[in-house]
Design an enzyme around this catalytic site. Structure first.
Site, PDB file in Angstrom:
ATOM      1  N   SER A 110      -7.908 -34.049  -3.008  1.00 57.88           N
ATOM      2  CA  SER A 110      -6.754 -34.186  -2.133  1.00 57.88           C
ATOM      3  C   SER A 110      -6.937 -33.542  -0.772  1.00 57.88           C
ATOM      4  O   SER A 110      -7.696 -32.589  -0.619  1.00 57.88           O
ATOM      5  CB  SER A 110      -5.537 -33.504  -2.776  1.00 57.88           C
ATOM      6  N   ILE A 121       2.792 -33.301   2.283  1.00 57.62           N
ATOM      7  CA  ILE A 121       2.281 -34.576   1.808  1.00 57.62           C
ATOM      8  C   ILE A 121       0.841 -34.373   1.338  1.00 57.62           C
ATOM      9  O   ILE A 121      -0.024 -33.967   2.107  1.00 57.62           O
ATOM     10  CB  ILE A 121       2.314 -35.646   2.919  1.00 57.62           C
ATOM     11  N   GLU A 122       0.622 -34.662   0.077  1.00 56.90           N
ATOM     12  CA  GLU A 122      -0.725 -34.608  -0.510  1.00 56.90           C
ATOM     13  C   GLU A 122      -1.198 -36.044  -0.693  1.00 56.90           C
ATOM     14  O   GLU A 122      -0.502 -36.867  -1.288  1.00 56.90           O
ATOM     15  CB  GLU A 122      -0.665 -33.901  -1.865  1.00 56.90           C
ATOM     16  N   ILE A 123      -2.378 -36.352  -0.147  1.00 53.89           N
ATOM     17  CA  ILE A 123      -2.973 -37.679  -0.308  1.00 53.89           C
ATOM     18  C   ILE A 123      -4.248 -37.486  -1.108  1.00 53.89           C
ATOM     19  O   ILE A 123      -5.101 -36.672  -0.741  1.00 53.89           O
ATOM     20  CB  ILE A 123      -3.259 -38.339   1.047  1.00 53.89           C
TER      21      ILE A 123
END
Length: 128
Positions: A110, A121-123
């Site tokens: 991530s 916001i974690e992608i």
């Protein structure tokens, strides 16, 4: 007994609708959707995020709808290195990562950013 199958949508409270629309469409690559005449949402996959403007929330609403109080994790549709390059192109600072974490279905890799209201916001990408 398993009662819940999946998340349909969640509601994001923001300060500035236009700034939020720009971030989630341009940086996050989500499709902007208008529904029920004047409601706004972001669609991705089979889910969506409905948008409320602070002070103009629809009823019923969360007990304390506050911009910047969410911590969300999204699984990317592309490799994380492509996400990182896109974030750099958008001049969106990565505040942490890439790091290894544990997601709902297993290990993930991530990066973390913040949206215009300060939501975390974690992608992520799945590690196979």
């Amino acid at each position: 007994m398993r009662l819940i199958n999946h998340l349909d949508h969640l509601v994001l409270t923001c300060v500035d609708v236009e700034v939020t629309l720009n971030f989630y469409s341009k940086v996050m690559g989500m499709q902007v959707e208008t529904f029920a005449k004047d409601r706004m949402a972001f669609r991705f996959g089979n889910q969506k995020i409905n948008l409320h403007e602070k002070g103009k929330e629809l009823e019923p609403k969360a007990h304390l709808p506050v911009p910047g109080s969410l911590d969300l994790c999204f699984i990317a549709a592309v490799p994380l290195n492509d996400v990182i390059a896109h974030l750099r192109d958008c001049h969106c600072p990565i505040i942490e990562g890439p790091v290894e974490r544990t997601g709902a279905t297993g290990k993930i890799r991530s990066v973390y950013i913040r949206d215009p209201d300060g939501n975390l916001i974690e992608i992520s990408e799945l590690i196979t």
